[in-house]
Scaffold this motif. Structure first.
Motif, short mmCIF file in Angstrom:
data_model
loop_
_atom_site.label_atom_id
_atom_site.label_comp_id
_atom_site.label_asym_id
_atom_site.label_seq_id
_atom_site.Cartn_x
_atom_site.Cartn_y
_atom_site.Cartn_z
N PHE A 128 0.82 -1.20 0.00
CA PHE A 128 0.00 0.00 0.00
C PHE A 128 0.86 1.26 0.00
N TYR A 132 -0.27 0.11 -6.14
CA TYR A 132 -0.10 -0.77 -7.30
C TYR A 132 -1.40 -0.86 -8.06
N VAL A 134 -3.75 -3.43 -10.69
CA VAL A 134 -3.96 -4.84 -11.04
C VAL A 134 -4.75 -4.91 -12.35
N LEU A 156 -7.01 -6.71 -4.79
CA LEU A 156 -7.84 -5.48 -4.87
C LEU A 156 -8.76 -5.34 -3.66
N LEU A 191 -13.74 8.76 3.82
CA LEU A 191 -13.47 8.52 2.39
C LEU A 191 -14.75 8.44 1.56
N TYR B 62 -8.65 8.66 -6.93
CA TYR B 62 -8.13 7.70 -7.91
C TYR B 62 -8.13 6.29 -7.32
N LEU B 64 -9.90 5.15 -4.94
CA LEU B 64 -11.23 4.66 -4.61
C LEU B 64 -12.08 4.35 -5.84
N GLU B 66 -10.94 3.91 -9.34
CA GLU B 66 -10.43 3.08 -10.44
C GLU B 66 -10.47 1.60 -10.05
N LYS B 67 -11.02 0.80 -10.94
CA LYS B 67 -11.23 -0.60 -10.57
C LYS B 67 -9.92 -1.40 -10.54
N HIS B 68 -8.84 -0.84 -11.10
CA HIS B 68 -7.58 -1.58 -11.06
C HIS B 68 -6.74 -1.23 -9.83
N ARG B 69 -7.29 -0.39 -8.94
CA ARG B 69 -6.55 0.00 -7.74
C ARG B 69 -7.23 -0.60 -6.50
N ASN B 70 -6.44 -0.82 -5.47
CA ASN B 70 -6.97 -1.34 -4.22
C ASN B 70 -7.47 -0.18 -3.35
N TRP B 71 -8.77 -0.18 -3.04
CA TRP B 71 -9.37 0.94 -2.31
C TRP B 71 -8.75 1.12 -0.92
N ARG B 72 -8.18 0.04 -0.38
CA ARG B 72 -7.61 0.17 0.97
C ARG B 72 -6.37 1.06 0.99
N ARG B 73 -5.79 1.30 -0.19
CA ARG B 73 -4.65 2.22 -0.21
C ARG B 73 -5.09 3.63 0.17
N ALA B 74 -6.34 3.97 -0.18
CA ALA B 74 -6.86 5.28 0.21
C ALA B 74 -6.92 5.37 1.73
#
Lengths: 196, 372
Positions: A128, A132, A134, A156, A191, B62, B64, B66-74
């Motif tokens: 994180f 990244y 996917v 994801l 969020l 971005y 949250l 974009e489907k190619h990103r992991n939302w938990r990074r937000a």
């Protein structure tokens, strides 16, 4: 790991890679298929400031990896496949053992042979930090659809548990009234406002 | 007292908040730090007296969306930033941004005293009659008595920040025009800006069309050599050469107020001249309903420069910021028709508006004025 059998066939003058008899890319025009895929993915990746590597789920004959790399040379691509035999078919990409190692490597296109275990929470926390993307190349999933689906959901965080966490539906009304919010729950509430 | 001021809006709103920071500083000796969105970063170096913390809004969106990103990074990004803020151990947090996002962030920020809207363990706190007024009445009003800065100061128990005076610049020969805003609906047609530039040039002023460096691609082909790309820092460095800035409702206008550059504002579309006017005494504003054209804007600018009452040269209503910071709409006295019957000629005052037409009934401002 389930055993599979890779083979090659010449179909209409083109070499086609098959797993258990199912082709891992277009039988008619693999290069065009790869270029179309690469263009679509490149557009999706361009919608923001891209951070971190791009995991491509499905390696196959790697036409799509070459096409995307050619279109977006700045990308750090990490192809993921479940089939160790793929190494012999995918070209001279460097084999990396894990997600963290793949990210740390300076290789332009790295290849991970994924084990059945998904990435651990600890490993993901590390990922994180840099972020990244996917991407999926579904033709190359043939024979391993369930494994790829699980890996994608894990990378994801689209698992049912994660969706419950985001929606806040994982708690009963009584729990909501009596249990203090965790930091993650408060962050999710904030969020939701960012995208509302 | 170590104070965190939460300013989680756009750049123009941040410049409005700078007036409130003056009020906070005047209240007590305190160290002020600011929590803002990262789009405010370009402005941070303009105010080295404050320490800034940034929330990367576009990156959060971005991750949250974009489907190619992991939302938990937000979650990771926002959590990391707010933990860094908490490490500063603030005595007080002032939420100048009464949005749900800012209030939710306050639920994650620690301080013995919090003012303004906030959540505590998911429940609303800090609700006061002023905030209720803002939420229920003010935001629905077209022309409220109080502007946004004043009403925010009131909601935080702060003294009303003083109105700023513009500096006199008698020797400056440049007039700056800022045509672009962040919202296409607020933009005045380029053709109107070109005509305005022509009128001002004819009056002997050097016209500079200004814009951010990334706006050059749009503005250069239209305005040619009159265009100059300016950062905020360059604007500050070169401000002495600017006699008046004429601008849409944009961050540049509100920054110019802080720099004491005399401003005239063109408020179109969603821009509300009663709610977010430039906080500058005497600033002239043009609003959608007055049916103004380039010649009106030019005549008013020249009148101000020459020290003539704008009402004496104008045929259309215009706004002026009074000493209370409120927009006052001036409706000029009726002018006699000119001999040709089709135009009006103002005969008093030193600024000639000969040839200017009557206020265009039904003409839509924002589109090219074909009259002139």
């Amino acid at each position: 790991m389930r055993l599979s059998r890779l083979s090659r066939e010449i179909i209409e003058g083109q070499e086609v890679l098959l797993r258990d008899g199912v082709s891992l890319h277009s039988r008619k025009d693999a290069v065009r298929e790869a270029e179309t895929w690469a263009e679509t993915q490149s557009n999706a990746l361009s919608r923001g400031t891209l951070q971190g590597p791009v995991f491509v789920l499905g390696c196959g004959a790697a036409h799509h990896l070459r096409a995307l790399s050619q279109l977006r040379p700045e990308l750090h691509l990490v192809a993921v496949d479940f089939d160790e035999e793929i190494l012999a078919c995918a070209g001279d990409f460097e084999l990396i053992l894990g997600f963290r190692e793949a990210i740390q490597s300076q290789v332009k296109i790295a290849l991970i042979i994924a084990s059945q275990r998904s990435t651990s929470e600890h490993e993901k926390r590390h990922l994180f930090g840099m972020g990244y993307s996917v991407l999926r190349f579904r033709p190359a999933w043939a024979g391993f659809e369930a494994e790829y689906t699980a890996l994608e959901a894990s990378l994801l965080d689209n698992t049912p548990e994660s969706i419950l966490t985001w929606s806040g539906a994982g708690k009963t009304e009584t729990e909501k009234d009596t249990t203090p919010l965790t930091e993650d729950e408060k962050l999710i509430l904030a969020l939701k406002e960012v995208v509302s | 007292m170590k104070t965190l001021c939460v300013s989680l809006l756009r750049l123009g709103d941040f410049f409005h908040h700078m007036h409130l920071l003056t009020a906070v500083e005047g209240e007590s000796q305190c160290e002020i730090q600011i929590l803002a969105f990262d789009e405010v970063k370009p402005a941070a170096k303009l105010f080295p007296q404050y320490k800034f913390h940034f929330i990367p809004r576009s990156e959060l969106q971005y991750e949250l969306v974009e489907k190619h990103r992991n939302w938990r990074r937000a979650l990771h990004l926002l959590g990391t930033e707010l933990r860094k803020v908490n490490a500063q151990k603030f005595d007080r947090i002032l939420n100048m941004t009464h949005t749900s996002f800012a209030a939710r962030c306050l639920d994650l920020l620690n301080a013995p005293e919090k003012k303004g809207l906030s959540f505590e363990d998911g429940r609303v706190r800090g609700w006061n009659p002023i905030l209720k007024y803002v939420n229920d009445i003010w935001r629905n009003e077209e022309s409220p008595l109080m502007n946004w800065v004043d009403v925010t100061a009131l909601s935080l128990d702060l003294a009303e920040p003083p109105l700023l005076d513009a500096d006199e610049r008698p020797s400056a020969r440049e007039i700056w025009l800022q045509p672009l805003t962040s919202d296409i609906r607020k933009n005045w047609d380029f053709a109107n800006w070109q005509k305005l530039a022509a009128h001002l040039s004819q009056a002997g002023f050097e016209v500079r069309v200004i814009g951010a460096p990334n706006e050059e691609e749009v503005l250069r082909p239209v305005f040619g050599t009159a265009f100059t790309a300016l950062t905020f820092l360059e604007m500050r460095e070169q401000k002495q050469s600017c006699r008046i800035l004429i601008s849409g409702d944009t961050s540049v206008l509100h920054f110019a107020v802080l720099e004491k550059i005399p401003v005239h504002g063109i408020y179109l579309g969603p821009a509300n001249a009663f709610k977010t006017p430039p906080r500058q005494k005497g600033a002239i504003l043009w609003t959608e309903h007055s049916g103004f054209g380039p010649r009106d804007v030019a005549a008013a600018a020249l009148a101000v420069i020459q020290g003539v009452d704008v009402a004496s040269v104008e045929d259309v209503p215009f706004g002026r910021i009074n000493s209370f910071g409120r927009l006052h709409i001036r409706t000029p006295a009726r002018h006699e028709p000119a001999s040709n019957g089709s135009t009006y000629v103002k005969t008093t005052g030193r600024v000639s508006t000969e040839g200017a037409g009557p206020s265009g009934s039904g003409r839509r401002v924002g589109q090219e004025d074909t009259r002139l």
